[in-house]
Design a protein around this motif. Structure first.
Motif, PDB file in Angstrom:
ATOM      1  N   LEU A 146       0.935  -1.267  -0.147  1.00 43.56           N
ATOM      2  CA  LEU A 146      -0.141  -0.505  -0.034  1.00 43.56           C
ATOM      3  C   LEU A 146       1.235   1.289  -0.156  1.00 43.56           C
ATOM      4  O   LEU A 146       0.404   1.690  -0.552  1.00 43.56           O
ATOM      5  CB  LEU A 146      -1.139   0.193   0.776  1.00 43.56           C
ATOM      6  CG  LEU A 146      -2.013   1.007   1.673  1.00 43.56           C
ATOM      7  CD1 LEU A 146      -2.642   1.805  -0.043  1.00 43.56           C
ATOM      8  CD2 LEU A 146      -2.716   1.183   2.666  1.00 43.56           C
ATOM      9  N   ILE A 147       1.594   1.346   0.868  1.00 41.81           N
ATOM     10  CA  ILE A 147       3.034   2.942   1.220  1.00 41.81           C
ATOM     11  C   ILE A 147       3.862   2.593  -0.460  1.00 41.81           C
ATOM     12  O   ILE A 147       3.960   3.870  -1.020  1.00 41.81           O
ATOM     13  CB  ILE A 147       3.883   2.508   1.820  1.00 41.81           C
ATOM     14  CG1 ILE A 147       3.118   1.930   3.344  1.00 41.81           C
ATOM     15  CG2 ILE A 147       5.263   3.635   1.916  1.00 41.81           C
ATOM     16  CD1 ILE A 147       2.746   3.529   3.794  1.00 41.81           C
ATOM     17  N   GLU A 148       3.550   1.652  -1.258  1.00 44.42           N
ATOM     18  CA  GLU A 148       4.264   1.301  -2.477  1.00 44.42           C
ATOM     19  C   GLU A 148       3.316   2.438  -3.005  1.00 44.42           C
ATOM     20  O   GLU A 148       3.690   2.853  -4.873  1.00 44.42           O
ATOM     21  CB  GLU A 148       4.424   0.217  -2.807  1.00 44.42           C
ATOM     22  CG  GLU A 148       5.759  -0.814  -1.995  1.00 44.42           C
ATOM     23  CD  GLU A 148       6.951   0.221  -2.806  1.00 44.42           C
ATOM     24  OE1 GLU A 148       7.052   1.690  -4.083  1.00 44.42           O
ATOM     25  OE2 GLU A 148       8.753   0.235  -1.900  1.00 44.42           O
ATOM     26  N   ARG A 149       2.136   1.950  -3.635  1.00 45.21           N
ATOM     27  CA  ARG A 149       1.035   1.696  -4.261  1.00 45.21           C
ATOM     28  C   ARG A 149       1.097   3.545  -4.265  1.00 45.21           C
ATOM     29  O   ARG A 149       1.056   4.373  -5.081  1.00 45.21           O
ATOM     30  CB  ARG A 149      -0.245   1.573  -3.702  1.00 45.21           C
ATOM     31  CG  ARG A 149      -1.900   1.507  -4.916  1.00 45.21           C
ATOM     32  CD  ARG A 149      -3.016   1.522  -4.165  1.00 45.21           C
ATOM     33  NE  ARG A 149      -3.759   1.997  -5.017  1.00 45.21           N
ATOM     34  CZ  ARG A 149      -5.370   1.714  -4.230  1.00 45.21           C
ATOM     35  NH1 ARG A 149      -5.221   0.790  -2.895  1.00 45.21           N
ATOM     36  NH2 ARG A 149      -6.032   2.305  -4.703  1.00 45.21           N
ATOM     37  N   GLN A 150       0.773   4.270  -2.664  1.00 43.79           N
ATOM     38  CA  GLN A 150       0.917   5.526  -2.702  1.00 43.79           C
ATOM     39  C   GLN A 150       2.258   6.098  -3.022  1.00 43.79           C
ATOM     40  O   GLN A 150       1.612   7.306  -4.047  1.00 43.79           O
ATOM     41  CB  GLN A 150       0.591   6.120  -0.705  1.00 43.79           C
ATOM     42  CG  GLN A 150      -0.877   5.283  -0.909  1.00 43.79           C
ATOM     43  CD  GLN A 150      -0.831   5.836   1.052  1.00 43.79           C
ATOM     44  OE1 GLN A 150       0.144   5.183   1.560  1.00 43.79           O
ATOM     45  NE2 GLN A 150      -1.523   5.168   1.992  1.00 43.79           N
ATOM     46  N   ALA A 151       3.336   5.889  -3.138  1.00 44.31           N
ATOM     47  CA  ALA A 151       4.070   6.421  -3.745  1.00 44.31           C
ATOM     48  C   ALA A 151       4.278   6.561  -4.440  1.00 44.31           C
ATOM     49  O   ALA A 151       4.965   7.161  -5.259  1.00 44.31           O
ATOM     50  CB  ALA A 151       5.714   6.024  -3.238  1.00 44.31           C
ATOM     51  N   ALA A 152       3.883   5.500  -5.500  1.00 46.08           N
ATOM     52  CA  ALA A 152       4.150   5.496  -6.969  1.00 46.08           C
ATOM     53  C   ALA A 152       3.333   6.845  -7.610  1.00 46.08           C
ATOM     54  O   ALA A 152       2.886   7.468  -8.307  1.00 46.08           O
ATOM     55  CB  ALA A 152       3.336   4.384  -7.459  1.00 46.08           C
ATOM     56  N   LEU A 153       2.342   7.402  -6.624  1.00 46.03           N
ATOM     57  CA  LEU A 153       1.785   8.213  -7.351  1.00 46.03           C
ATOM     58  C   LEU A 153       2.029   9.729  -6.524  1.00 46.03           C
ATOM     59  O   LEU A 153       1.804  11.098  -7.732  1.00 46.03           O
ATOM     60  CB  LEU A 153      -0.021   8.806  -7.431  1.00 46.03           C
ATOM     61  CG  LEU A 153      -0.900   7.418  -7.005  1.00 46.03           C
ATOM     62  CD1 LEU A 153      -2.485   7.718  -6.496  1.00 46.03           C
ATOM     63  CD2 LEU A 153      -1.216   7.073  -9.037  1.00 46.03           C
ATOM     64  N   VAL A 154       3.270  10.254  -6.351  1.00 44.68           N
ATOM     65  CA  VAL A 154       3.637  11.006  -6.151  1.00 44.68           C
ATOM     66  C   VAL A 154       4.984  11.062  -7.452  1.00 44.68           C
ATOM     67  O   VAL A 154       5.989  10.945  -7.425  1.00 44.68           O
ATOM     68  CB  VAL A 154       4.970  10.697  -5.032  1.00 44.68           C
ATOM     69  CG1 VAL A 154       5.771  12.427  -4.394  1.00 44.68           C
ATOM     70  CG2 VAL A 154       3.798  10.389  -3.956  1.00 44.68           C
ATOM     71  N   GLN A 155       4.919  12.488  -8.102  1.00 47.11           N
ATOM     72  CA  GLN A 155       5.439  12.107  -9.453  1.00 47.11           C
ATOM     73  C   GLN A 155       4.706  13.382  -9.866  1.00 47.11           C
ATOM     74  O   GLN A 155       4.074  14.259  -9.492  1.00 47.11           O
ATOM     75  CB  GLN A 155       5.089  10.535 -10.286  1.00 47.11           C
ATOM     76  CG  GLN A 155       3.776  10.721 -10.437  1.00 47.11           C
ATOM     77  CD  GLN A 155       3.339  10.053 -11.874  1.00 47.11           C
ATOM     78  OE1 GLN A 155       3.370   9.799 -12.478  1.00 47.11           O
ATOM     79  NE2 GLN A 155       2.071   8.809 -11.257  1.00 47.11           N
ATOM     80  N   THR A 156       6.054  13.967 -11.185  1.00 48.49           N
ATOM     81  CA  THR A 156       5.068  15.221 -11.742  1.00 48.49           C
ATOM     82  C   THR A 156       4.786  15.356 -12.704  1.00 48.49           C
ATOM     83  O   THR A 156       5.888  14.138 -13.521  1.00 48.49           O
ATOM     84  CB  THR A 156       6.866  15.711 -11.403  1.00 48.49           C
ATOM     85  OG1 THR A 156       7.134  16.027 -10.257  1.00 48.49           O
ATOM     86  CG2 THR A 156       6.815  17.719 -11.856  1.00 48.49           C
ATOM     87  N   PRO A 157       3.949  15.562 -13.221  1.00 52.21           N
ATOM     88  CA  PRO A 157       2.513  15.952 -12.850  1.00 52.21           C
ATOM     89  C   PRO A 157       2.871  14.985 -11.596  1.00 52.21           C
ATOM     90  O   PRO A 157       2.164  13.819 -12.681  1.00 52.21           O
ATOM     91  CB  PRO A 157       2.377  17.199 -13.636  1.00 52.21           C
ATOM     92  CG  PRO A 157       2.054  15.923 -14.548  1.00 52.21           C
ATOM     93  CD  PRO A 157       3.603  15.719 -15.016  1.00 52.21           C
ATOM     94  N   PRO A 158       2.226  15.451 -10.732  1.00 53.28           N
ATOM     95  CA  PRO A 158       0.956  14.544 -10.303  1.00 53.28           C
ATOM     96  C   PRO A 158      -0.737  13.878 -10.352  1.00 53.28           C
ATOM     97  O   PRO A 158      -1.429  14.929 -11.361  1.00 53.28           O
ATOM     98  CB  PRO A 158       0.465  14.382  -8.616  1.00 53.28           C
ATOM     99  CG  PRO A 158       1.662  15.851  -8.944  1.00 53.28           C
ATOM    100  CD  PRO A 158       2.202  16.862 -10.217  1.00 53.28           C
ATOM    101  N   PRO A 159      -0.911  13.042  -9.998  1.00 49.89           N
ATOM    102  CA  PRO A 159      -2.527  13.018 -10.152  1.00 49.89           C
ATOM    103  C   PRO A 159      -3.557  13.892  -9.907  1.00 49.89           C
ATOM    104  O   PRO A 159      -3.625  13.457  -9.335  1.00 49.89           O
ATOM    105  CB  PRO A 159      -2.755  11.662 -10.708  1.00 49.89           C
ATOM    106  CG  PRO A 159      -1.599  10.938  -9.756  1.00 49.89           C
ATOM    107  CD  PRO A 159      -0.432  12.090  -9.753  1.00 49.89           C
ATOM    108  N   LEU A 160      -4.937  14.577 -10.296  1.00 52.27           N
ATOM    109  CA  LEU A 160      -6.017  15.063 -10.379  1.00 52.27           C
ATOM    110  C   LEU A 160      -6.793  13.768  -9.609  1.00 52.27           C
ATOM    111  O   LEU A 160      -6.561  12.790  -9.937  1.00 52.27           O
ATOM    112  CB  LEU A 160      -6.445  15.418 -10.638  1.00 52.27           C
ATOM    113  CG  LEU A 160      -5.720  16.716 -11.775  1.00 52.27           C
ATOM    114  CD1 LEU A 160      -6.888  17.399 -12.875  1.00 52.27           C
ATOM    115  CD2 LEU A 160      -5.259  17.363 -11.361  1.00 52.27           C
ATOM    116  N   ILE A 161      -6.540  13.533  -8.242  1.00 52.42           N
ATOM    117  CA  ILE A 161      -7.307  12.570  -7.324  1.00 52.42           C
ATOM    118  C   ILE A 161      -8.852  13.379  -6.336  1.00 52.42           C
ATOM    119  O   ILE A 161      -8.756  14.496  -6.010  1.00 52.42           O
ATOM    120  CB  ILE A 161      -6.291  12.747  -6.721  1.00 52.42           C
ATOM    121  CG1 ILE A 161      -5.271  11.218  -7.025  1.00 52.42           C
ATOM    122  CG2 ILE A 161      -7.451  11.143  -5.011  1.00 52.42           C
ATOM    123  CD1 ILE A 161      -4.210  10.859  -5.892  1.00 52.42           C
TER     124      ILE A 161
END
Length: 214
Positions: A84-99
């Motif tokens: 789960l932590i890996e899943r969350q960290a995968a979305l810390v990117q540039t640009p991040p997705p809109l959630i």
């Protein structure tokens, strides 16, 4: 999200391929790979805070509960939380997705773990709402029959503007790419956002819970 955790899609993919069989619901791994590539992510859940917004302690309590119910082993529980932590960290990117996240009121009122676990989780939701790429709303009990969903629904908009929907039964997840079924879900999600509390009202509701007031 995994605030303060520096992660990349590549590390998530490694964790995805290394994860042991049986620790994730059938159908969910395929969705996760698409989620890490999405431009926009729309979340709805009832009863539980969605995984992308969970703290480590909250996720651990859920995993421990699954162990006590003999659904997974302690090893799989540890693996599930780490993933789960890996899943969350995968979305810390540039640009991040809109959630966009709409949570049924039961998500913030259902106690998971002790008071400290819930207080940390509620604080995480407030932190999530303050990010530039996120939106948080609570669907209050007063919505009644206007709430269009009873179970988890995740909707993805990819960079090529294609749409996908992920839903779950009690035992299996299903990733749907058919526009004839995904577009109606997107329409219902927009209706959900219209009738849910605003972000300001939602944050105020969460802050009241943290203070111990109804």
């Amino acid at each position: 999200m995994a605030f303060g955790i520096a992660g990349k899609v590549e590390s998530f993919k490694r964790a995805y391929y290394e994860i042991k069989r049986g620790s994730l619901m059938e159908g969910f791994p395929e969705y996760l790979m698409r989620e890490s590539q999405a431009a926009e992510i729309r979340l709805f859940d009832a009863g539980l805070v969605p995984g992308l917004l969970q703290t480590h302690a909250y996720a651990q309590e859920l995993a421990n509960g699954a162990v006590q119910r003999d659904e997974i082993t302690p090893e799989q529980a540890a693996e599930r939380v780490e993933f789960l932590i890996e899943r969350q960290a995968a979305l810390v990117q540039t640009p991040p997705p809109l959630i966009f996240a709409v949570l049924d009121e039961s998500c913030i009122r259902r106690p998971i773990g002790d008071q400290s676990v819930m207080d940390e989780q509620l604080a995480r939701l407030i932190e999530f709402s303050q990010l530039s790429n996120t939106s948080l709303q609570i669907a209050p009990y007063s919505m009644g029959a206007l709430r269009p969903f009873d179970r988890l629904v995740n909707l993805l908009t990819m960079h090529d503007r294609s749409l996908m929907a992920y839903t779950e039964s009690q035992s299996q997840g299903y990733l749907d790419r058919e526009l004839t079924s995904v577009v109606p879900l997107m329409k219902r999600y927009h209706q959900l956002q219209t009738h849910a509390a605003s972000q300001a009202e939602s944050v105020a509701m969460i802050e009241q819970l943290r203070k111990g007031t109804p």
